[in-house]
Design an enzyme around this catalytic site. Structure first.
Site, PDB file in Angstrom:
ATOM      1  N   ASP A   6       2.714  45.937   8.808  1.00  0.00           N
ATOM      2  CA  ASP A   6       1.865  45.651   7.655  1.00  0.00           C
ATOM      3  C   ASP A   6       0.951  44.487   8.059  1.00  0.00           C
ATOM      4  O   ASP A   6       1.185  43.823   9.071  1.00  0.00           O
ATOM      5  CB  ASP A   6       2.760  45.271   6.461  1.00  0.00           C
ATOM      6  N   LEU A   7      -0.086  44.220   7.252  1.00  0.00           N
ATOM      7  CA  LEU A   7      -1.005  43.122   7.565  1.00  0.00           C
ATOM      8  C   LEU A   7      -0.651  41.836   6.813  1.00  0.00           C
ATOM      9  O   LEU A   7      -0.293  40.826   7.416  1.00  0.00           O
ATOM     10  CB  LEU A   7      -2.448  43.539   7.244  1.00  0.00           C
ATOM     11  N   GLY A   8      -0.748  41.879   5.485  1.00  0.00           N
ATOM     12  CA  GLY A   8      -0.560  40.672   4.673  1.00  0.00           C
ATOM     13  C   GLY A   8       0.864  40.152   4.674  1.00  0.00           C
ATOM     14  O   GLY A   8       1.810  40.883   4.388  1.00  0.00           O
ATOM     15  N   SER A 107      -1.890  49.096   6.412  1.00  0.00           N
ATOM     16  CA  SER A 107      -2.110  48.122   5.347  1.00  0.00           C
ATOM     17  C   SER A 107      -2.650  48.755   4.072  1.00  0.00           C
ATOM     18  O   SER A 107      -3.561  49.575   4.112  1.00  0.00           O
ATOM     19  CB  SER A 107      -3.097  47.053   5.836  1.00  0.00           C
ATOM     20  N   ASN A 108      -2.059  48.352   2.938  1.00  0.00           N
ATOM     21  CA  ASN A 108      -2.682  48.629   1.648  1.00  0.00           C
ATOM     22  C   ASN A 108      -3.787  47.596   1.495  1.00  0.00           C
ATOM     23  O   ASN A 108      -3.518  46.410   1.340  1.00  0.00           O
ATOM     24  CB  ASN A 108      -1.682  48.439   0.496  1.00  0.00           C
ATOM     25  N   LYS A 141       0.860  52.786   0.435  1.00  0.00           N
ATOM     26  CA  LYS A 141       2.305  52.562   0.433  1.00  0.00           C
ATOM     27  C   LYS A 141       2.743  52.231  -1.004  1.00  0.00           C
ATOM     28  O   LYS A 141       1.979  51.582  -1.713  1.00  0.00           O
ATOM     29  CB  LYS A 141       2.660  51.386   1.362  1.00  0.00           C
ATOM     30  N   ASP A 166       6.406  43.207   4.024  1.00  0.00           N
ATOM     31  CA  ASP A 166       6.962  42.142   3.190  1.00  0.00           C
ATOM     32  C   ASP A 166       7.272  42.613   1.773  1.00  0.00           C
ATOM     33  O   ASP A 166       7.734  41.830   0.942  1.00  0.00           O
ATOM     34  CB  ASP A 166       5.998  40.947   3.130  1.00  0.00           C
TER      35      ASP A 166
END
Length: 199
Positions: A6-8, A107-108, A141, A166
């Site tokens: 994931d990104l964030g 990523s969302n 997601k 996360d």
């Protein structure tokens, strides 16, 4: 192996409080009031799937929160979410690729954010074989289809994939498909996970 990040708050630290703080500064609406009204509802999900434009999203959110923001003010606050890169994760991503593994980002996100972070953090693109973004895929997601699509495009079985996120809902969605999942709770989660694998 296929490693999906994931990104964030996995590769880049993010903080929604910074967004709401900027909006509070622009409007003089108390931060506590904005926090109370801010929800990741249907408009949020539509935006992440690329179903509505940035302008429509901004308009809907401002209406929901009763905030008198111009589009420019909304955008400025929206980009304030990004805090800093996690260099230790970037380093791990590079090491995995050197070892012959496939490394992708899932990523969302939304068009408004993608006008900012790829330029601000070019290291992300440099460390990944591919970046999958919800608004480009038309799905988000934790929908099962987004994980299935990534596996299909990458040519890996769920049993040969590891996913770091996360968000507990996103983790559960991937887990149900048989993907190995790691819930990232802080900056140490990923380095600790790989401590033995990369020795």
């Amino acid at each position: 192996m296929l490693y999906i990040f994931d990104l964030g708050n996995v590769i880049v630290n993010i903080d929604f409080n910074r967004v709401m703080g900027a909006w509070s500064d622009f409007t003089r609406v108390p931060l506590a009031t904005i926090k109370q009204k801010f929800t990741m509802g249907e408009a949020f999900h539509q935006h992440e799937r690329g179903e509505i434009s940035d302008e429509v999203f901004a308009e809907k959110l401002c209406l929901e929160m009763d905030l008198p923001l111009s589009y420019e003010q909304f955008s400025h606050g929206w980009q304030a979410i990004f805090v800093a890169l996690r260099p230790e994760v970037i380093e791990i991503m590079h090491k995995l690729r050197e070892q012959g593994h496939r490394v992708v980002v899932l990523s969302n996100t939304n068009r408004l954010h993608t006008t900012f972070w790829p330029d601000e953090y070019p290291e992300v693109r440099q460390a990944a074989d591919h970046i999958y973004l919800s608004q480009e895929m038309g799905m988000r997601k934790p929908e099962a289809r987004i994980y299935q699509k990534v596996l299909e495009l990458e040519g890996y079985a769920a049993a040969d994939a590891v996913f770091f996120d996360d968000n507990a809902d996103n983790i559960e969605g991937a887990d149900q498909l048989g993907i190995t999942t790691i819930l990232v709770t802080d900056k140490e989660t990923i380095p600790h996970y790989f401590a033995k694998q990369l020795c």
